[in-house]
Each structure stands twice: as structure tokens, then as C-alpha cells.
Design a protein around this motif. Sequence first.
Motif, PDB file in Angstrom:
ATOM      1  N   TYR A  66      39.821  73.629  -6.590  1.00 20.21           N
ATOM      2  CA  TYR A  66      38.360  73.535  -6.608  1.00 20.21           C
ATOM      3  C   TYR A  66      37.906  72.249  -5.919  1.00 20.21           C
ATOM      4  CZ  TYR A  66      38.442  77.473  -9.782  1.00 20.21           C
ATOM      5  OH  TYR A  66      38.638  78.709 -10.320  1.00 20.21           O
ATOM      6  N   PHE A  67      38.644  71.173  -6.147  1.00 18.23           N
ATOM      7  CA  PHE A  67      38.334  69.928  -5.440  1.00 18.23           C
ATOM      8  C   PHE A  67      38.543  70.104  -3.944  1.00 18.23           C
ATOM      9  CE2 PHE A  67      39.186  67.992  -9.658  1.00 18.23           C
ATOM     10  CZ  PHE A  67      38.028  67.219  -9.780  1.00 18.23           C
ATOM     11  N   GLU A  68      39.653  70.724  -3.574  1.00 13.78           N
ATOM     12  CA  GLU A  68      39.951  70.934  -2.154  1.00 13.78           C
ATOM     13  C   GLU A  68      38.863  71.748  -1.466  1.00 13.78           C
ATOM     14  OE1 GLU A  68      43.829  72.683  -2.028  1.00 13.78           O
ATOM     15  OE2 GLU A  68      44.840  70.772  -2.357  1.00 13.78           O
ATOM     16  N   ALA A  69      38.326  72.741  -2.141  1.00  8.80           N
ATOM     17  CA  ALA A  69      37.335  73.630  -1.539  1.00  8.80           C
ATOM     18  C   ALA A  69      35.933  73.030  -1.521  1.00  8.80           C
ATOM     19  CB  ALA A  69      37.312  74.962  -2.283  1.00  8.80           C
ATOM     20  N   SER A  70      35.716  71.961  -2.264  1.00  3.70           N
ATOM     21  CA  SER A  70      34.372  71.383  -2.340  1.00  3.70           C
ATOM     22  C   SER A  70      34.140  70.380  -1.213  1.00  3.70           C
ATOM     23  CB  SER A  70      34.181  70.687  -3.695  1.00  3.70           C
ATOM     24  OG  SER A  70      34.994  69.533  -3.770  1.00  3.70           O
ATOM     25  N   ASP A  71      32.879  70.069  -0.985  1.00  9.35           N
ATOM     26  CA  ASP A  71      32.523  69.025  -0.019  1.00  9.35           C
ATOM     27  C   ASP A  71      32.348  67.687  -0.709  1.00  9.35           C
ATOM     28  OD1 ASP A  71      32.452  70.596   2.317  1.00  9.35           O
ATOM     29  OD2 ASP A  71      30.483  71.366   1.761  1.00  9.35           O
ATOM     30  N   MET A  72      31.867  67.731  -1.946  1.00  9.08           N
ATOM     31  CA  MET A  72      31.571  66.515  -2.683  1.00  9.08           C
ATOM     32  C   MET A  72      31.564  66.833  -4.170  1.00  9.08           C
ATOM     33  SD  MET A  72      27.415  66.277  -2.196  1.00  9.08           S
ATOM     34  CE  MET A  72      27.267  64.930  -3.334  1.00  9.08           C
ATOM     35  N   VAL A  73      31.456  65.798  -5.003  1.00  8.55           N
ATOM     36  CA  VAL A  73      31.381  65.968  -6.447  1.00  8.55           C
ATOM     37  C   VAL A  73      30.194  65.166  -6.964  1.00  8.55           C
ATOM     38  CG1 VAL A  73      32.551  65.484  -8.644  1.00  8.55           C
ATOM     39  CG2 VAL A  73      33.842  66.436  -6.720  1.00  8.55           C
ATOM     40  N   VAL A  74      29.462  65.756  -7.905  1.00  8.27           N
ATOM     41  CA  VAL A  74      28.303  65.092  -8.511  1.00  8.27           C
ATOM     42  C   VAL A  74      28.573  64.918  -9.995  1.00  8.27           C
ATOM     43  CG1 VAL A  74      25.812  65.191  -8.912  1.00  8.27           C
ATOM     44  CG2 VAL A  74      26.784  66.187  -6.822  1.00  8.27           C
ATOM     45  N   VAL A  75      28.340  63.698 -10.477  1.00  7.87           N
ATOM     46  CA  VAL A  75      28.506  63.369 -11.896  1.00  7.87           C
ATOM     47  C   VAL A  75      27.137  62.906 -12.405  1.00  7.87           C
ATOM     48  CG1 VAL A  75      29.796  62.004 -13.591  1.00  7.87           C
ATOM     49  CG2 VAL A  75      30.884  62.660 -11.426  1.00  7.87           C
ATOM     50  N   PRO A  76      26.325  63.845 -12.916  1.00  9.09           N
ATOM     51  CA  PRO A  76      24.964  63.498 -13.323  1.00  9.09           C
ATOM     52  C   PRO A  76      24.872  62.791 -14.673  1.00  9.09           C
ATOM     53  CG  PRO A  76      25.325  65.828 -13.642  1.00  9.09           C
ATOM     54  CD  PRO A  76      26.568  65.279 -13.000  1.00  9.09           C
ATOM     55  N   GLY A  77      25.974  62.757 -15.424  1.00 10.60           N
ATOM     56  CA  GLY A  77      25.988  62.105 -16.738  1.00 10.60           C
ATOM     57  C   GLY A  77      27.384  61.613 -17.046  1.00 10.60           C
ATOM     58  N   LEU A  78      27.780  61.637 -18.296  1.00 13.65           N
ATOM     59  CA  LEU A  78      29.109  61.177 -18.685  1.00 13.65           C
ATOM     60  C   LEU A  78      30.191  62.051 -18.074  1.00 13.65           C
ATOM     61  CD1 LEU A  78      28.608  60.267 -22.450  1.00 13.65           C
ATOM     62  CD2 LEU A  78      28.662  58.741 -20.478  1.00 13.65           C
ATOM     63  N   GLY A  79      31.344  61.454 -17.831  1.00 10.07           N
ATOM     64  CA  GLY A  79      32.463  62.220 -17.295  1.00 10.07           C
ATOM     65  C   GLY A  79      33.150  61.533 -16.149  1.00 10.07           C
ATOM     66  N   GLY A  80      33.544  60.295 -16.327  1.00 12.14           N
ATOM     67  CA  GLY A  80      34.061  59.489 -15.236  1.00 12.14           C
ATOM     68  C   GLY A  80      35.399  59.880 -14.662  1.00 12.14           C
ATOM     69  N   LEU A  81      36.294  60.501 -15.440  1.00 11.88           N
ATOM     70  CA  LEU A  81      37.623  60.826 -14.921  1.00 11.88           C
ATOM     71  C   LEU A  81      37.557  61.769 -13.721  1.00 11.88           C
ATOM     72  CD1 LEU A  81      40.623  60.319 -15.234  1.00 11.88           C
ATOM     73  CD2 LEU A  81      40.721  62.230 -16.837  1.00 11.88           C
ATOM     74  N   VAL A  82      36.547  62.591 -13.684  1.00  7.72           N
ATOM     75  CA  VAL A  82      36.387  63.503 -12.548  1.00  7.72           C
ATOM     76  C   VAL A  82      36.196  62.721 -11.239  1.00  7.72           C
ATOM     77  CG1 VAL A  82      33.872  63.811 -12.727  1.00  7.72           C
ATOM     78  CG2 VAL A  82      35.278  65.640 -11.800  1.00  7.72           C
ATOM     79  N   ILE A  83      35.681  61.508 -11.333  1.00  6.37           N
ATOM     80  CA  ILE A  83      35.492  60.680 -10.137  1.00  6.37           C
ATOM     81  C   ILE A  83      36.849  60.369  -9.513  1.00  6.37           C
ATOM     82  CG2 ILE A  83      34.704  58.430  -9.294  1.00  6.37           C
ATOM     83  CD1 ILE A  83      32.498  58.599 -11.495  1.00  6.37           C
ATOM     84  N   ASN A  84      37.799  59.949 -10.335  1.00  5.58           N
ATOM     85  CA  ASN A  84      39.144  59.665  -9.837  1.00  5.58           C
ATOM     86  C   ASN A  84      39.741  60.896  -9.168  1.00  5.58           C
ATOM     87  OD1 ASN A  84      38.393  58.084 -12.223  1.00  5.58           O
ATOM     88  ND2 ASN A  84      40.332  57.053 -11.930  1.00  5.58           N
ATOM     89  N   HIS A  85      39.624  62.037  -9.844  1.00  9.62           N
ATOM     90  CA  HIS A  85      40.191  63.268  -9.296  1.00  9.62           C
ATOM     91  C   HIS A  85      39.528  63.647  -7.973  1.00  9.62           C
ATOM     92  CE1 HIS A  85      41.486  64.339 -13.616  1.00  9.62           C
ATOM     93  NE2 HIS A  85      42.461  63.735 -12.987  1.00  9.62           N
TER      94      HIS A  85
END
Length: 168
Positions: A66-85
Motif C-alpha cells: 500500500y505504501f509502494e502504490a501510494s504517492d504520499m501519506v497524510v497523518v491528520p492526527g495521532l499516529g506517528g509510526l506511519v511516518i517512519n514507514h
Amino acid sequence: TEEKKPKDLIDAYNYLVKNKLLNKSTYLWFVGAGPESESLKNYVSTLGLQDDIVFWGKVFDGVGSYFEASDMVVVPGLGGLVINHAMIFGKPVVSRVADGTELDLVENEITGYLLEDNDIQTLALAIKKTLLPENLILMSEAARNKVDSFWNIKTMISRVEECIQYKG
């Protein structure tokens, strides 16, 4: 969960769609599930965006695809580990204040955007700026470089050693 502010992301996407600021082939994906998943799906339907917003549900195996297929990631609230991924996969990140991870990894206009308020239009416009082709290319490379040089086992060991020395 509500602390992750998924509705804000839907509202930002809606703003971009209604103001014709997105390419027609731009979709919003939610990977994961929470207690408000059904109410969010209903909300998306009331906005008429059910063909543009995809809810994948909980994903345990193969989340990297899912990360590979995306262009970017949005973190609108809590959930910082997804930033590293996201950055491991070279994806720029638009984030609000999360768990502190964003302060180390998200550099404005370099690896994405770090937003200091909860304004929907600010979130929407940061998404739009990140999706500009020239920004997407540069930010993707910078995100990957940042995580390669900053968030790695050598850095983690060094920080643990600093903590041990500080305590001692």
C-alpha cells in the motif's frame, strides 16, 4: 480512532475535489480500521465521494504494498509510526502534530509538510502542494534519504547509549 482525525482528511479531500484542485485519477485510501469506520463510510457517501475514497480495512500482511502504490501519506492526527514507514518507502508526509516522530522526520517543503493548526483548508493545500509533480519527485527522494540517514539501527543504538549514559 477519533484522535487520528480521519474525518479531517475526508474533509480536506472533499475541499480539493469540490474546488477542482485534484487530478481526476487521485484517490484517497484509508488503510486500517477503527470504531468509526462505518460512520466514516456513511459520511463519504453523503458527500458523494464513495467512488474516490477507498477503505481497505485492517491490513497485517503486505502493508508495504500500500505504501509502494501510494504517492504520499497524510497523518491528520495521532499516529506517528506511519511516518517512519512511509518514508522507508520514499513517500512524502503531510502531518499535523502526532506523537513526536513528525518533529524528527517531517521537514517543511523537504520531506513533506508539518502543519501547526487543525484547519481543513491548510491540510488540503499542503496535500495539493505535495502532489505537484516536481515536489513529489524531490520530496520522495528527500524522505527516503532522511530515513536512511536518520532512522536506522545505528542511530537507534546511539540514542539508547545516550540514555544509558544520561541515567548513569
